[in-house]
Motif scaffolding. Structure first.
Motif, PDB file in Angstrom:
ATOM      1  N   PRO A 161      40.450  37.711  36.159  1.00  0.00           N
ATOM      2  CA  PRO A 161      38.704  38.618  36.604  1.00  0.00           C
ATOM      3  C   PRO A 161      38.679  37.574  38.136  1.00  0.00           C
ATOM      4  O   PRO A 161      39.189  36.708  38.283  1.00  0.00           O
ATOM      5  CB  PRO A 161      38.431  37.527  35.583  1.00  0.00           C
ATOM      6  CG  PRO A 161      38.937  36.113  35.558  1.00  0.00           C
ATOM      7  CD  PRO A 161      40.302  36.759  35.163  1.00  0.00           C
ATOM      8  N   GLU A 162      37.427  37.769  39.112  1.00  0.00           N
ATOM      9  CA  GLU A 162      37.146  37.631  40.152  1.00  0.00           C
ATOM     10  C   GLU A 162      35.657  36.991  39.934  1.00  0.00           C
ATOM     11  O   GLU A 162      35.206  36.269  40.784  1.00  0.00           O
ATOM     12  CB  GLU A 162      36.645  39.033  41.202  1.00  0.00           C
ATOM     13  CG  GLU A 162      38.218  39.227  41.517  1.00  0.00           C
ATOM     14  CD  GLU A 162      38.059  40.616  41.837  1.00  0.00           C
ATOM     15  OE1 GLU A 162      37.426  40.973  43.286  1.00  0.00           O
ATOM     16  OE2 GLU A 162      38.241  42.040  41.250  1.00  0.00           O
ATOM     17  N   LEU A 163      35.405  36.713  38.349  1.00  0.00           N
ATOM     18  CA  LEU A 163      34.159  35.832  38.404  1.00  0.00           C
ATOM     19  C   LEU A 163      34.082  35.997  36.866  1.00  0.00           C
ATOM     20  O   LEU A 163      34.070  36.913  36.323  1.00  0.00           O
ATOM     21  CB  LEU A 163      32.653  36.864  39.185  1.00  0.00           C
ATOM     22  CG  LEU A 163      30.933  36.690  38.753  1.00  0.00           C
ATOM     23  CD1 LEU A 163      31.156  35.043  39.644  1.00  0.00           C
ATOM     24  CD2 LEU A 163      30.743  37.581  39.115  1.00  0.00           C
ATOM     25  N   ALA A 200      37.987  31.394  40.398  1.00  0.00           N
ATOM     26  CA  ALA A 200      36.856  32.529  40.020  1.00  0.00           C
ATOM     27  C   ALA A 200      35.239  31.265  39.642  1.00  0.00           C
ATOM     28  O   ALA A 200      35.660  30.811  38.970  1.00  0.00           O
ATOM     29  CB  ALA A 200      36.695  33.443  39.225  1.00  0.00           C
ATOM     30  N   PRO A 201      34.540  31.641  40.265  1.00  0.00           N
ATOM     31  CA  PRO A 201      33.588  30.747  40.104  1.00  0.00           C
ATOM     32  C   PRO A 201      32.246  31.293  38.656  1.00  0.00           C
ATOM     33  O   PRO A 201      33.025  32.781  37.933  1.00  0.00           O
ATOM     34  CB  PRO A 201      32.818  31.229  41.637  1.00  0.00           C
ATOM     35  CG  PRO A 201      32.742  32.339  41.183  1.00  0.00           C
ATOM     36  CD  PRO A 201      34.230  32.910  41.602  1.00  0.00           C
ATOM     37  N   VAL A 202      31.567  31.022  38.032  1.00  0.00           N
ATOM     38  CA  VAL A 202      30.751  30.497  36.893  1.00  0.00           C
ATOM     39  C   VAL A 202      29.514  30.756  37.645  1.00  0.00           C
ATOM     40  O   VAL A 202      28.870  29.705  37.554  1.00  0.00           O
ATOM     41  CB  VAL A 202      30.940  29.579  36.289  1.00  0.00           C
ATOM     42  CG1 VAL A 202      30.129  29.755  34.654  1.00  0.00           C
ATOM     43  CG2 VAL A 202      32.847  29.356  35.491  1.00  0.00           C
ATOM     44  N   LYS A 203      29.343  31.962  37.109  1.00  0.00           N
ATOM     45  CA  LYS A 203      27.893  31.790  37.265  1.00  0.00           C
ATOM     46  C   LYS A 203      26.871  32.639  35.779  1.00  0.00           C
ATOM     47  O   LYS A 203      27.411  32.976  35.239  1.00  0.00           O
ATOM     48  CB  LYS A 203      27.353  33.896  37.816  1.00  0.00           C
ATOM     49  CG  LYS A 203      26.160  33.410  38.233  1.00  0.00           C
ATOM     50  CD  LYS A 203      25.344  32.824  39.150  1.00  0.00           C
ATOM     51  CE  LYS A 203      23.488  33.431  39.563  1.00  0.00           C
ATOM     52  NZ  LYS A 203      23.100  32.112  40.486  1.00  0.00           N
ATOM     53  N   ARG A 251      38.151  31.045  49.243  1.00  0.00           N
ATOM     54  CA  ARG A 251      39.649  31.283  48.505  1.00  0.00           C
ATOM     55  C   ARG A 251      40.270  31.165  49.181  1.00  0.00           C
ATOM     56  O   ARG A 251      41.290  30.547  49.230  1.00  0.00           O
ATOM     57  CB  ARG A 251      39.889  31.923  46.973  1.00  0.00           C
ATOM     58  CG  ARG A 251      39.174  31.352  45.649  1.00  0.00           C
ATOM     59  CD  ARG A 251      39.821  32.341  45.135  1.00  0.00           C
ATOM     60  NE  ARG A 251      38.230  32.888  44.031  1.00  0.00           N
ATOM     61  CZ  ARG A 251      38.469  34.088  43.562  1.00  0.00           C
ATOM     62  NH1 ARG A 251      40.044  34.639  43.115  1.00  0.00           N
ATOM     63  NH2 ARG A 251      37.939  35.061  43.175  1.00  0.00           N
ATOM     64  N   GLN A 282      27.099  33.734  43.979  1.00  0.00           N
ATOM     65  CA  GLN A 282      28.022  34.245  42.849  1.00  0.00           C
ATOM     66  C   GLN A 282      27.951  32.966  42.059  1.00  0.00           C
ATOM     67  O   GLN A 282      28.966  33.101  41.093  1.00  0.00           O
ATOM     68  CB  GLN A 282      29.017  34.205  43.701  1.00  0.00           C
ATOM     69  CG  GLN A 282      29.398  35.821  43.865  1.00  0.00           C
ATOM     70  CD  GLN A 282      28.959  35.667  45.134  1.00  0.00           C
ATOM     71  OE1 GLN A 282      29.346  34.658  45.850  1.00  0.00           O
ATOM     72  NE2 GLN A 282      28.086  36.622  45.919  1.00  0.00           N
ATOM     73  N   GLY A 283      27.845  31.469  41.534  1.00  0.00           N
ATOM     74  CA  GLY A 283      27.779  30.985  40.478  1.00  0.00           C
ATOM     75  C   GLY A 283      28.730  29.954  41.751  1.00  0.00           C
ATOM     76  O   GLY A 283      28.665  29.336  42.233  1.00  0.00           O
ATOM     77  N   TYR A 284      29.333  28.798  39.854  1.00  0.00           N
ATOM     78  CA  TYR A 284      29.826  27.480  40.790  1.00  0.00           C
ATOM     79  C   TYR A 284      31.453  28.006  40.949  1.00  0.00           C
ATOM     80  O   TYR A 284      32.156  28.458  40.338  1.00  0.00           O
ATOM     81  CB  TYR A 284      29.575  27.108  40.218  1.00  0.00           C
ATOM     82  CG  TYR A 284      28.458  25.720  39.262  1.00  0.00           C
ATOM     83  CD1 TYR A 284      27.800  25.085  40.554  1.00  0.00           C
ATOM     84  CD2 TYR A 284      27.315  26.096  38.781  1.00  0.00           C
ATOM     85  CE1 TYR A 284      26.759  24.599  40.529  1.00  0.00           C
ATOM     86  CE2 TYR A 284      25.919  25.940  38.990  1.00  0.00           C
ATOM     87  CZ  TYR A 284      25.662  24.862  39.517  1.00  0.00           C
ATOM     88  OH  TYR A 284      25.075  24.342  39.214  1.00  0.00           O
ATOM     89  N   MET A 285      31.513  27.666  41.911  1.00  0.00           N
ATOM     90  CA  MET A 285      33.176  27.360  42.673  1.00  0.00           C
ATOM     91  C   MET A 285      34.071  26.413  42.403  1.00  0.00           C
ATOM     92  O   MET A 285      33.090  25.562  42.886  1.00  0.00           O
ATOM     93  CB  MET A 285      32.806  28.392  44.014  1.00  0.00           C
ATOM     94  CG  MET A 285      34.256  28.966  44.500  1.00  0.00           C
ATOM     95  SD  MET A 285      34.009  29.212  45.819  1.00  0.00           S
ATOM     96  CE  MET A 285      36.200  29.214  46.045  1.00  0.00           C
ATOM     97  N   PRO A 286      35.297  26.397  41.503  1.00  0.00           N
ATOM     98  CA  PRO A 286      36.140  25.588  42.062  1.00  0.00           C
ATOM     99  C   PRO A 286      36.006  25.038  42.769  1.00  0.00           C
ATOM    100  O   PRO A 286      36.609  25.685  43.566  1.00  0.00           O
ATOM    101  CB  PRO A 286      36.915  25.633  41.002  1.00  0.00           C
ATOM    102  CG  PRO A 286      36.693  27.223  40.599  1.00  0.00           C
ATOM    103  CD  PRO A 286      35.674  27.396  41.070  1.00  0.00           C
TER     104      PRO A 286
END
Lengths: 197, 197, 197
Positions: free
Chosen positions: A115-117, A168-171, C66, C99-103
């Protein structure tokens, strides 16, 4: 962006947001497909002579869960290859079972899906409790507030691990009562379907 | 189910629950073995000419910690092969050391042990603090409530990562004051030793 | 200890603590190098004909993020080989993007860097908010308290996953207003630069 995983605990209105996202994206000219992980797993179980109620499945034995979890990921991955536009995989980050919280997206599934997101659909604890207690069509888990709080917490922490494993980021997207369109619109923005919807 | 990892921060009464689980399981006709990760590590250290107090070990240098952590996992894995019934590995999810929280179950250990379930024995913060301050036989870490809260939190989040890495579920089991049998009984239910104990 | 990763959300004073640590370590006779992950990434971007404001970068598109995240890890790893003394990698655990929290430290980066310790510089929520709202030189993210709280939480949970993946411990170091030297001194103790500073 092509593959987005949308998760949310029961009662967050995740599936409603996913379906709205599909409709609104298509109006904007971007084909969108929602793949329900649970449904794919059920089809595989049925094809193997087993049949389980959708919510019951979350409580079935762990071993068959894990086997079909992997098989479902492979089936979804094959499906995605033939799709254009954006693909949303509608699933759970953590599945509450009598044996504890089972990860909906363990490492071997993530390696297949790539997954990308990750999106976590979240909502107010009270709203989730109320939605759960009103739900009579689908069997629901406990609508107790402590349970809801714990499920939200475990989902976030498994999401953190998923992010570190995949890059991948977490939103987090809030789905407040009566504001499903707003949540769907946010999903369009973060997936790049629309910039200023 | 064969291999279950049971963790809990000091003062949760983890070892008491594990021992009760073993006794009660054997009464039900299921042989159960409790393997204490710390004890196995100590034996390996002693065999290598080193000797450390059990709680002191949690504060020893990181490098030797990690080396013996891996060796202990391999020794435990060999032990398990020759055992029938259920095996409980009694250990820590996160070990508080002066260098920070060391993961008790890092990836290279998980790959050796291949657990099917992670159990977190938890208890009320006050009860943990009280148990810690009363403990004079074993040297105990800080009984400060903020410390206890932080240890509980870090344990949960490392458990989430362990679940995502292995695919095994995480179950929280509460061990309330005077209710150790209840906790042991829950452990029997979730491991499948007994359905309706 | 050689490679330490020091992370902290904007406003914790992470870079100040890192620089103090370097000065104080060198006074004690231990050469210390601070490598800023963001700066290395910027240099790579510039060498590729791209230019981005440091804080803007955290909001740039995910894919190039990335790609350069990986390239930067490889460049840092080559740099470290030629350094003596202690190396501190100054970076973020979780980067808030649209896009959210990127690690900041996903698995593929960790495999390149092989860190021995993760440090989370933390501070009081109010102090972080205040520092953020006063910051006019660098563009800052939201100084809203809920945002700060969420960023602290997500950083901790990604740190837990990093620990489980690598086996390295996670240490929280508090940087309270006016006590940067204390935080730097704690960093010296936990990295073994000095025992009783």
């Amino acid at each position: 962006m092509k593959t987005v995983i949308v998760t949310g605990i029961p009662g967050t209105g995740k599936s409603t947001v996913c379906n709205l996202f599909r409709e609104m994206s298509e109006k904007e000219g971007t084909p969108a497909t929602i793949i329900n992980y649970g449904t794919v797993t059920q089809e595989l179980l049925r094809a193997n002579g087993q049949t389980v109620h959708r919510d019951e499945m979350r409580k079935s034995t762990m071993d068959s869960q894990r086997l079909f979890q992997k098989k479902a990921a492979e089936a979804i991955s094959r499906k995605i290859e033939n799709l254009s536009g954006i693909v949303v995989i509608d699933t759970h980050m953590a599945i509450r079972t009598p044996q504890g919280y089972m990860p909906g997206l363990p490492r071997h599934v993530l390696e297949v899906l790539q997954p990308e997101l990750f999106v976590l659909i979240e909502a107010n604890q009270d709203e989730i409790s109320t939605r759960r207690s009103k739900d009579t069509v689908r069997r629901r888990d406990d609508s107790n507030e402590e349970t809801v709080k714990e499920e939200l917490q475990i989902s976030r922490l498994m999401a953190g691990a998923c992010a570190v494993l995949t890059g991948a980021p977490v939103k987090m997207v809030i789905n407040a009562n009566g504001r499903q369109e707003e949540a769907a619109r946010e999903l369009m923005r973060i997936t790049g379907v629309a910039d200023n919807v």
